[in-house]
Design a protein around this motif. Structure first.
Motif, mmCIF file in Angstrom:
data_model
loop_
_atom_site.group_PDB
_atom_site.id
_atom_site.type_symbol
_atom_site.label_atom_id
_atom_site.label_comp_id
_atom_site.label_asym_id
_atom_site.label_seq_id
_atom_site.Cartn_x
_atom_site.Cartn_y
_atom_site.Cartn_z
ATOM 1 N N SER A 186 -70.069 23.944 -28.741
ATOM 2 C CA SER A 186 -70.517 23.317 -29.951
ATOM 3 C C SER A 186 -69.334 24.143 -30.697
ATOM 4 C CB SER A 186 -71.570 23.544 -30.440
ATOM 5 O OG SER A 186 -71.804 22.887 -31.809
ATOM 6 N N VAL A 187 -69.055 25.154 -31.023
ATOM 7 C CA VAL A 187 -67.869 25.753 -32.102
ATOM 8 C C VAL A 187 -66.630 24.820 -31.546
ATOM 9 C CG1 VAL A 187 -66.976 28.219 -32.475
ATOM 10 C CG2 VAL A 187 -69.585 28.118 -31.849
ATOM 11 N N GLU A 188 -66.825 25.113 -30.686
ATOM 12 C CA GLU A 188 -65.161 24.289 -30.051
ATOM 13 C C GLU A 188 -64.687 22.600 -30.590
ATOM 14 O OE1 GLU A 188 -62.269 23.746 -26.237
ATOM 15 O OE2 GLU A 188 -64.450 24.268 -25.890
ATOM 16 N N GLN A 189 -65.895 22.258 -30.434
ATOM 17 C CA GLN A 189 -66.113 21.239 -30.622
ATOM 18 C C GLN A 189 -65.421 20.475 -32.714
ATOM 19 O OE1 GLN A 189 -69.352 18.904 -29.016
ATOM 20 N NE2 GLN A 189 -68.944 18.715 -27.100
ATOM 21 N N SER A 190 -66.749 21.336 -33.255
ATOM 22 C CA SER A 190 -66.492 21.852 -34.495
ATOM 23 C C SER A 190 -65.268 22.249 -34.658
ATOM 24 C CB SER A 190 -67.059 22.696 -35.188
ATOM 25 O OG SER A 190 -69.497 22.445 -34.874
ATOM 26 N N LEU A 191 -64.797 23.598 -34.243
ATOM 27 C CA LEU A 191 -63.374 23.614 -34.742
ATOM 28 C C LEU A 191 -61.904 22.477 -34.831
ATOM 29 C CD1 LEU A 191 -62.838 26.803 -33.081
ATOM 30 C CD2 LEU A 191 -63.378 26.819 -35.268
ATOM 31 N N ALA A 192 -62.379 21.530 -33.628
ATOM 32 C CA ALA A 192 -61.812 20.421 -33.556
ATOM 33 C C ALA A 192 -62.044 19.679 -34.427
ATOM 34 C CB ALA A 192 -61.439 19.627 -32.137
ATOM 35 N N ARG A 193 -63.102 18.960 -34.723
ATOM 36 C CA ARG A 193 -63.310 17.769 -36.097
ATOM 37 C C ARG A 193 -62.731 18.944 -37.524
ATOM 38 N NH1 ARG A 193 -67.417 16.920 -32.639
ATOM 39 N NH2 ARG A 193 -69.352 18.872 -33.767
ATOM 40 N N LEU A 194 -62.873 19.934 -37.260
ATOM 41 C CA LEU A 194 -63.071 20.652 -38.608
ATOM 42 C C LEU A 194 -61.466 20.768 -39.296
ATOM 43 C CD1 LEU A 194 -65.450 22.997 -39.412
ATOM 44 C CD2 LEU A 194 -65.027 21.139 -40.970
ATOM 45 N N GLY A 195 -60.746 20.766 -37.863
ATOM 46 C CA GLY A 195 -59.025 20.767 -37.678
ATOM 47 C C GLY A 195 -58.632 22.326 -38.367
ATOM 48 N N THR A 196 -59.352 23.568 -37.871
ATOM 49 C CA THR A 196 -59.241 25.012 -38.421
ATOM 50 C C THR A 196 -59.438 25.662 -37.095
ATOM 51 O OG1 THR A 196 -60.159 26.493 -39.921
ATOM 52 C CG2 THR A 196 -61.751 24.979 -38.547
ATOM 53 N N ASP A 197 -59.285 26.868 -36.839
ATOM 54 C CA ASP A 197 -59.085 27.707 -35.828
ATOM 55 C C ASP A 197 -60.737 28.278 -36.066
ATOM 56 O OD1 ASP A 197 -57.643 29.515 -38.045
ATOM 57 O OD2 ASP A 197 -55.781 29.983 -36.588
ATOM 58 N N ARG A 198 -61.159 28.430 -37.332
ATOM 59 C CA ARG A 198 -62.141 29.328 -37.576
ATOM 60 C C ARG A 198 -63.066 29.046 -38.672
ATOM 61 N NH1 ARG A 198 -63.186 35.160 -39.585
ATOM 62 N NH2 ARG A 198 -63.855 35.360 -41.137
ATOM 63 N N ILE A 199 -64.626 29.707 -38.244
ATOM 64 C CA ILE A 199 -65.913 28.390 -39.004
ATOM 65 C C ILE A 199 -65.868 30.060 -39.767
ATOM 66 C CG2 ILE A 199 -67.783 28.444 -38.997
ATOM 67 C CD1 ILE A 199 -66.928 26.958 -36.480
ATOM 68 N N ASP A 200 -66.326 29.756 -41.382
ATOM 69 C CA ASP A 200 -66.594 30.576 -41.896
ATOM 70 C C ASP A 200 -67.616 31.612 -41.707
ATOM 71 O OD1 ASP A 200 -63.915 31.899 -43.655
ATOM 72 O OD2 ASP A 200 -64.616 30.130 -43.745
ATOM 73 N N ILE A 201 -68.651 30.286 -41.320
ATOM 74 C CA ILE A 201 -70.217 31.141 -41.119
ATOM 75 C C ILE A 201 -70.025 30.253 -40.150
ATOM 76 C CG2 ILE A 201 -72.551 31.207 -42.674
ATOM 77 C CD1 ILE A 201 -71.316 31.671 -45.210
ATOM 78 N N ALA A 202 -71.223 30.884 -39.411
ATOM 79 C CA ALA A 202 -72.362 29.960 -38.087
ATOM 80 C C ALA A 202 -73.201 29.866 -38.680
ATOM 81 C CB ALA A 202 -71.465 29.686 -36.932
ATOM 82 N N TYR A 203 -74.200 29.088 -38.447
ATOM 83 C CA TYR A 203 -75.862 29.352 -38.611
ATOM 84 C C TYR A 203 -76.118 28.545 -37.159
ATOM 85 C CZ TYR A 203 -74.954 29.244 -43.611
ATOM 86 O OH TYR A 203 -74.860 29.920 -44.859
ATOM 87 N N LEU A 204 -77.220 28.949 -36.558
ATOM 88 C CA LEU A 204 -77.994 28.710 -35.941
ATOM 89 C C LEU A 204 -79.473 27.261 -36.789
ATOM 90 C CD1 LEU A 204 -79.217 32.017 -34.136
ATOM 91 C CD2 LEU A 204 -77.453 30.184 -33.098
#
Length: 337
Positions: A131-149
């Motif tokens: 899920s995180v890998e897919q989100s990073l690709a869609r957001l076009g970034t290499d880091r998510i500042d906050i990840a929530y369940l």
């Protein structure tokens, strides 16, 4: 680019998480970028982000759930080239899986998008990593500042064990900056704060002028443990979003019961006596509590971003909070319980 010009403006005041991130006191919720209930466009979403940046907003929240990834994609596009002080949060728990067999249908979860993917509840290590890998690709970034369940109501066992453990692992690797959970209830969020290694939680609809349940359970334990709280859904699905209360407006995703409409009307009357708009009071109310680090609201258009920033900046006299507290309509979060 407008984004670059906007990101150079002065940010709104910020509040700090224990992990060091500074969140602007007002954040943009991007669910509507995923065509929530009605379709929007890439251009309108980008203009909303640009207006938010112009207004000093630097915190943006999204999720794979919102439009089956469309919200993340649009937010990533709109923020491309923005300054490094922008913070993005996204969520895990609903893994998106390709679904060609339903591609000819419309999503059945409130978003006006083709059902080319389906959501699968998954709080396993593999599911969260994917899920995180897919989100990073869609957001076009290499880091998510906050990840929530995301909404783990029926998945406590998995979310509180493998879910949190995987997010901790990603935090240690620097893939995410801070970790937590986001829910429409405060009781289980209190459990996450007490029993797991979260940094921040997002509570929707439970710290508002109409519902203060988070003041009784979540805020005390979060304050004790130094965990930040982000307040969302402060208008309770719309009932508090206009100065004149609409009896047909929605409350917590459904039709507003008559006693709730009457309470909202009473709140509006108090606000009017003090020269304050009800939506501004609703927006600023959670920020009265020092443990609340940001208030996130949905902003579909640039007009929404501008008007929401105006509500954040509206001057509210202490006498309003004193009357709401004394009348029993809404206890003041700034006062000890």
């Amino acid at each position: 680019m407008d984004n670059l010009r906007s990101a150079s403006t002065q940010p709104l005041p910020t509040r700090r998480l224990r992990t060091g991130q500074h969140l602007t006191e007002l954040g943009l919720g991007a669910a509507q970028f995923g065509n929530l209930f009605t379709a929007t466009t890439d251009e309108r979403s980008t203009r909303a982000v640009t207006a938010a940046l112009d207004a000093g907003i630097r915190y943006f929240d999204t999720a794979p759930h919102y439009g089956l990834g469309l919200s993340e994609h649009r937010l990533g596009q709109a923020l491309a080239g923005a300054a490094a002080d922008v913070l993005i949060s996204s969520k895990v728990g609903r893994l998106l899986v390709e679904s060609p067999e339903t591609a000819d249908r419309t999503d059945d979860d409130g978003f006006v998008v083709p059902a080319t993917r389906r959501r699968v509840w998954d709080f396993s290590r593999d599911g969260i990593l994917r899920s995180v890998e897919q989100s990073l690709a869609r957001l076009g970034t290499d880091r998510i500042d906050i990840a929530y369940l995301h909404d783990p109501d029926d998945h406590w066992e998995a979310a509180s064990t493998t879910g949190i453990a995987t997010l901790v692992e990603l935090r240690e690797q620097g893939v995410v900056g801070a970790i937590g959970a986001g829910m429409n209830q405060s009781a289980m969020l209190s459990e996450f704060v007490e029993r797991t290694d979260v940094d921040v939680v997002m509570v929707a609809g439970r710290l508002t002028l109409l519902d203060q349940s988070a003041l009784r359970d979540l805020l005390p334990v979060a304050t004790e443990r130094g965990i930040g709280v982000v307040a969302a859904a402060v208008y309770n699905s719309g009932l508090l979003s206009t100065s004149t209360v609409d009896g047909s407006a929605r409350y917590d995703y459904g039709r507003a019961p008559r006693p709730v409409v009457e309470r909202a009307t009473a709140l509006a009357e108090v606000c009017e006596r003090h020269g304050v708009s009800l939506p501004a009071a609703a927006l600023q109310y959670p920020l009265r509590h020092p443990t609340v680090v940001s208030v996130v609201t949905g902003m579909r258009t640039e007009e929404h971003a501008q008007s929401t920033a105006d509500r954040y900046r509206e001057d509210i006299p202490e006498s309003l909070w004193e009357e709401l507290h004394a009348s029993g309509l809404a206890p003041d979060p700034a006062r000890p319980s």
